[in-house]
Write a protein that holds these residues in place. Structure first.
Motif, PDB file in Angstrom:
ATOM      1  N   PHE A 230       0.835  -1.202   0.000  1.00 43.10           N
ATOM      2  CA  PHE A 230       0.000   0.000   0.000  1.00 43.10           C
ATOM      3  C   PHE A 230       0.873   1.257   0.000  1.00 43.10           C
ATOM      4  O   PHE A 230       0.562   2.239  -0.672  1.00 43.10           O
ATOM      5  CB  PHE A 230      -0.918   0.037   1.227  1.00 43.10           C
ATOM      6  CG  PHE A 230      -1.998  -1.003   1.213  1.00 43.10           C
ATOM      7  CD1 PHE A 230      -3.094  -0.868   0.366  1.00 43.10           C
ATOM      8  CD2 PHE A 230      -1.937  -2.110   2.049  1.00 43.10           C
ATOM      9  CE1 PHE A 230      -4.109  -1.817   0.351  1.00 43.10           C
ATOM     10  CE2 PHE A 230      -2.935  -3.065   2.041  1.00 43.10           C
ATOM     11  CZ  PHE A 230      -4.024  -2.923   1.194  1.00 43.10           C
ATOM     12  N   SER A 233       2.435   1.779  -3.421  1.00 41.65           N
ATOM     13  CA  SER A 233       1.397   2.240  -4.342  1.00 41.65           C
ATOM     14  C   SER A 233       1.032   3.701  -4.059  1.00 41.65           C
ATOM     15  O   SER A 233       0.882   4.508  -4.985  1.00 41.65           O
ATOM     16  CB  SER A 233       0.166   1.343  -4.201  1.00 41.65           C
ATOM     17  OG  SER A 233      -0.843   1.768  -5.072  1.00 41.65           O
ATOM     18  N   ALA A 234       0.906   4.043  -2.758  1.00 40.60           N
ATOM     19  CA  ALA A 234       0.552   5.416  -2.374  1.00 40.60           C
ATOM     20  C   ALA A 234       1.611   6.403  -2.870  1.00 40.60           C
ATOM     21  O   ALA A 234       1.281   7.486  -3.369  1.00 40.60           O
ATOM     22  CB  ALA A 234       0.396   5.518  -0.856  1.00 40.60           C
ATOM     23  N   LEU A 255      -7.647   4.721  -2.013  1.00 40.01           N
ATOM     24  CA  LEU A 255      -6.602   3.697  -2.053  1.00 40.01           C
ATOM     25  C   LEU A 255      -7.142   2.271  -2.043  1.00 40.01           C
ATOM     26  O   LEU A 255      -6.386   1.309  -1.880  1.00 40.01           O
ATOM     27  CB  LEU A 255      -5.627   3.915  -0.891  1.00 40.01           C
ATOM     28  CG  LEU A 255      -4.847   5.235  -0.998  1.00 40.01           C
ATOM     29  CD1 LEU A 255      -4.076   5.526   0.277  1.00 40.01           C
ATOM     30  CD2 LEU A 255      -3.897   5.212  -2.188  1.00 40.01           C
ATOM     31  N   VAL A 283       0.992   8.255   2.876  1.00 37.50           N
ATOM     32  CA  VAL A 283       0.459   9.315   1.997  1.00 37.50           C
ATOM     33  C   VAL A 283       0.933  10.679   2.494  1.00 37.50           C
ATOM     34  O   VAL A 283       1.381  11.529   1.700  1.00 37.50           O
ATOM     35  CB  VAL A 283      -1.088   9.268   1.950  1.00 37.50           C
ATOM     36  CG1 VAL A 283      -1.635  10.440   1.130  1.00 37.50           C
ATOM     37  CG2 VAL A 283      -1.573   7.944   1.366  1.00 37.50           C
TER      38      VAL A 283
END
Ligand code: PLP
Length: 454
Positions: A230, A233-234, A255, A283
């Motif tokens: 995650f 990807s963020a 997300l 993030v």
């Protein structure tokens, strides 16, 4: 070899699962023999308070993680995990918005009375009729998946005289599965836009006055145990987000879902508190590094809301010891359902556990394979677990962690009617989805009627 082949692992079973004085399993105070007598088997049992508790905990965790950075987090329930009007009411009661991915799922959410402005509409091939219905119903967010769809949706919104909020689904190139993630420049799959194609999609959306671009969306996979995928990807998404906001407002970043649950004792998913702070902090770090304000966030858990709340109840019909090539034996335990009520073992080799539900036993544990009644050798319910070796016809067997992607993926293969879903709470049970009957199946077969034979 388990210490106790009767034990109910609290990481896998609903919190309310326990054994009564006679040793029978009870869920939310309802005994399994009572369930069998009233509703028959196989039976999907869903613990309402367990669903509500997970929904509440997840909403609170992401809300707190976002608030720590001065932004908001909206948490959508990914309806495809288990969609019925009762479940939509429970999760919306607990503060969740709802995601749907077809016109049919949209109708279920609307029938439940969900606030249309808190619905998200996904899918790589939404029809013109589905888009028109969504716009007319006032669906809050449409997650667009192709250039064709942008034009279709803009036309539908213009016809209805509304400005439709949209997110662009992108592939971050991060694909996560359980422990590990794979990061590539491009992902070759059907969902969303490649990162390099997203600016063109954004420009086209911004060129249409009936659309408002609210942000980016990304869903990297399912049954993910850790934060790393995650976070990677963020980082990639925030980079694209920063570029797209140079040409206009971009208040939101979604997300996706994919938070894992434990199906067996071997599964060790991160808890929701550390997942939520880990992802949201990632993030925040990426936004700070680029000197941009943090957008509001959205998340879309499905499995993590309902998975642990479901238990499937079966009756054992036959058992047999099969002699293997090496001279060893495997005890096959056949139950009265199978791949029609839970296709996940056949589809993905998914692992589950089982317990005798109607009694406890001191018999030595035996290695068993629990199988269904379908005409298919891959019709496996639990590939490998230990049950008390005296497991016998007439025993009830319960399989936990079947709340997600079992009912919603069920079929009536081999003309086996789909089981009912019973919600349990506070010592009471009630049907929330009635079971299919043979008459239901025959009803659709026009050859049964006189017209059909004519
Ligand atoms: C399936 C799906 C989800 C939910 O996934 P879970 O693994 O059940 O949390 C969320 N978002 C999208 C876009 C999905 O397709």
């Amino acid at each position: 070899m388990p210490d106790d082949a009767n034990a109910l692992d609290p990481r896998i079973w609903p919190a309310s699962a326990t054994r009564d004085a006679q040793g029978a399993l009870t869920i939310a105070g309802v005994g399994v023999r009572e369930l069998q007598e009233t509703y028959g088997t196989p039976l999907y049992v869903l613990d309402e308070d367990e669903v509500r508790a997970h929904a509440r905990r997840i909403v609170a965790a992401f809300g707190a993680a976002a608030a720590a950075h001065g932004v908001r987090a909206r948490v959508y329930y990914a309806g495809k995990a288990f969609l019925s009007t009762a479940v939509v009411r429970w999760v919306t009661d607990e503060g969740m918005a709802v995601d749907v991915c077809t016109g049919g799922e949209l109708e279920v959410a609307l029938a439940a009375g969900a606030d249309p402005s808190r619905l998200g509409f996904h899918g790589n091939n939404k029809s013109v009729d589905e888009l028109d219905r969504a716009v007319a119903a006032g669906v809050g967010t449409v997650i667009v998946d192709s250039l064709v769809e942008i034009e279709r949706l803009a036309d539908a919104a213009a016809r209805h005289g509304v400005v439709q909020s949209v997110l662009i689904r992108v592939n971050s190139g991060v694909h996560a599965e359980t422990h590990d993630f794979l990061a590539t420049a491009h992902e070759d799959q059907k969902f969303g836009f490649a990162m390099v194609d997203a600016p063109d999609a954004a420009a086209r959306i911004r060129a249409r006055s009936s659309l408002r671009l609210s942000g980016l969306h990304c869903h990297i996979g399912s049954q993910i145990f850790g934060v790393a995928g995650f976070a990677e990807s963020a980082a990639r998404l925030v980079d694209l987000h920063a570029r797209l906001r140079e040409d206009g407002d971009l208040p939101l970043l979604n997300l996706g879902g994919g938070f894992g649950i434990a199906y067996t004792a071997a599964d060790d998913p991160a808890d929701i508190a550390s997942l939520s702070t880990g992802i949201v902090d990632a993030v925040a770090t990426e936004c700070a590094a680029r000197g941009i304000p943090m957008p509001d966030l959205a998340f879309e858990p499905g499995r993590a809301v309902v998975g642990q709340a479901g238990v499937t109840l079966y009756e054992v019909g036959t058992t047999k010891s099969v002699t293997l090539a090496d001279g060893g034996h495997r005890l096959y335990v056949s139950v009265d359902g199978g791949m029609s009520d839970n296709p996940r073992p056949a589809l993905y080799g998914a692992q589950y556990t089982a317990r005798i539900a109607s009694r406890v036993s001191d018999a030595d544990p035996a290695l068993v394979r629990v199988v269904g009644k379908h005409c298919e050798s891959g019709d496996i319910v639990v590939d490998s677990d230990h049950l008390p070796g005296d497991v016998a016809p007439g025993d009830l067997v319960a399989v936990p962690a079947t709340g997600a992607y079992c009912f919603s993926l069920a079929s009536s293969y081999n003309a086996v009617p789909r089981p009912p879903v019973v919600a349990v709470r506070g010592g009471r049970a009630r049907v929330i989805v009635r079971g299919e009957t043979i008459a239901d199946l025959l009803n659709r077969d026009v050859g049964v009627t006189s017209e059909g034979n004519a």
